[in-house]
Write an enzyme that holds these catalytic residues in place. Structure first.
Site, PDB file in Angstrom:
ATOM      1  N   HIS A 234       0.812  -1.207   0.000  1.00 54.63           N
ATOM      2  CA  HIS A 234       0.000   0.000   0.000  1.00 54.63           C
ATOM      3  C   HIS A 234       0.853   1.268   0.000  1.00 54.63           C
ATOM      4  CE1 HIS A 234      -3.220  -2.687   2.087  1.00 54.63           C
ATOM      5  NE2 HIS A 234      -3.165  -2.886   0.790  1.00 54.63           N
ATOM      6  N   GLU A 264      -3.265  -6.675  -9.593  1.00 52.35           N
ATOM      7  CA  GLU A 264      -1.922  -6.371  -9.095  1.00 52.35           C
ATOM      8  C   GLU A 264      -0.932  -7.315  -9.771  1.00 52.35           C
ATOM      9  OE1 GLU A 264      -2.098  -6.484  -4.802  1.00 52.35           O
ATOM     10  OE2 GLU A 264      -4.018  -5.428  -4.794  1.00 52.35           O
ATOM     11  N   GLU A 360      -3.328 -13.491  -3.593  1.00 49.14           N
ATOM     12  CA  GLU A 360      -2.319 -12.454  -3.806  1.00 49.14           C
ATOM     13  C   GLU A 360      -1.100 -12.628  -2.902  1.00 49.14           C
ATOM     14  OE1 GLU A 360      -3.408  -8.522  -2.294  1.00 49.14           O
ATOM     15  OE2 GLU A 360      -5.425  -9.297  -1.883  1.00 49.14           O
TER      16      GLU A 360
END
Length: 403
Positions: A234, A264, A360
């Site tokens: 982030h 992503e 992820e």
């Protein structure tokens, strides 16, 4: 007019109701499920105060800007409570009624809530959202009322996606892929992270406008990270210029009516060295293992255990930086989270058809070590009756993403 004569609350039905993200039947389904829980727990009224639950039950996604907002749900009514600064927009964008509170006196929000709740003995609240200050005000303006935490119940309801929600999330994944292609086309030496991100964001917003012309436009964003800035999932954008030899992390987040989707990917500008290539390939292998595990009947912790076992066998487990995935729905980087559906060791939730999750895995190798940087791949999966469906189409891995 004297200040004491000014109204503390009023109705402002300005204009016509706007098309909401979902059908009226969909909102009624959600309210019916909540009211069943209310009946089982003997809770006559519920006050939701979070952005995600207010939007989930009413269609209205508020912008707080330091002011309280909420939605009062009773056996018959669903009423949003909004600040006067927003005019008639909350009424236009909500399922049913809206009460506007003014700021002529402090705590007019709570006076409006008290009137909507009425003479009841128990009220459901979101204990994971109300601050201590707000809870004390609730106790002051709703004296003698017993407060019951309904945050776990509402989270469990949001974890199971309806056909309408699945359709929106599926399309959000498509829009994310468009953003990824726009970012990829912008990547070259000396371009700033900021400029790559802007290309992806603009492409996604244009596609949302084309596909959802009646929707509101806010919160769609891209984090595009390079070099050292890839070490955190982030980390915000910078104006750093890309250099040949950089590891890159592309993160595209289209927001459609408060619903979050994501793409992503790890990329590399120029040829990666052997250490980089090895770690990237191992993270891709962890990603593919995780994809293969997502099916009904397996728990979040079991999926986590299997991926941990693989990374430990490759001497990479110490470089794992967070859990392996999470639920989707009404959430963003500043509201919402379905923490009961995350791929972590401490979450025992069992996957069921209708859930939508990410896979992820991320490895972060510190500066000074071979292959330094952050590696992350992210796909969105719908849990089906006999397995899962991958909603993400953008390719991953060294074969596709060496620029």
């Amino acid at each position: 007019m004297a200040a004491r004569e000014r109204p503390s609350r009023f109705f402002f039905r300005n204009g016509e109701k706007t098309k909401l993200p979902f059908s009226r039947l969909e909102y009624q389904r959600r309210l019916t499920k909540l009211r069943k829980t209310m009946d089982e727990r003997n809770i006559p009224a519920v006050l939701v105060t979070s952005m995600h639950n207010t939007a989930y039950f009413s269609g209205f996604l508020y912008c707080s800007f330091g002011r309280p907002y909420g939605c009062v749900i009773t056996e018959r009514d669903c009423t949003t409570v909004s600040a006067n600064i927003d005019g008639g927009q909350p009424w236009r964008r909500s399922l049913a009624e809206n009460v506007v509170y003014t700021d002529w006196r402090q705590d007019n929000f709570w006076r409006a809530v008290a009137e909507l709740v009425g003479p009841v003995r128990r009220v459901g609240i979101e204990c994971d959202h109300l601050t201590v200050t707000m809870l004390r005000k609730a106790e002051r303006f709703l004296p003698g009322i017993e407060f019951e935490d309904i945050s776990a119940d509402t989270m469990a309801a949001r974890m199971m996606k309806s056909p309408e929600e699945i359709a929106l999330i599926r399309d959000g994944a498509r829009v994310a892929d468009i953003g990824g292609e726009a970012c990829r086309a912008e990547i070259r030496a000396d371009v700033r992270e900021l400029d790559v991100a802007a290309a992806g964001r603009d492409a996604m917003e244009r596609e949302i406008a084309r596909s959802y012309p009646e929707s509101e436009f806010r919160d769609t964003w891209v984090w595009f990270q390079s070099g050292l800035n890839t070490d955190g999932a982030h980390n915000p954008l910078t104006a750093r210029q890309l250099r040949t030899g950089d590891i890159l992390s592309m993160n595209c987040f289209p927001m459609i009516s408060g619903y979050y989707t994501a793409l992503e990917r790890t990329l590399f500008l120029g040829d990666p060295d052997n250490a980089t290539l090895r770690i990237w390939q191992k993270n891709v292998a962890a990603h593919e293992l995780g994809l293969s595990l997502i099916r009904p009947g397996i728990s979040c912790s079991e999926i986590c255990t299997e991926i941990n076992r693989f990374l430990e066998s490759e001497d990479l487990l110490e470089f794992r930086s967070f859990g392996y995935g999470h639920s989707f729905g009404i959430l963003s980087h500043y509201y919402g989270r379905e923490a009961g559906l995350e791929f972590r060791e401490d979450i025992g939730t069992v996957l069921e058809p209708g859930m939508v999750v990410s896979m992820e895995p991320m490895l972060t190798i510190p500066e000074g070590m071979p292959g330094a940087g952050g590696y992350r791949e992210h796909d969105i999966l719908l849990v089906t009756e006999d397995g899962s469906e991958n909603l993400t189409r953008f390719p991953y891995g060294p074969d596709a993403n060496i620029i």
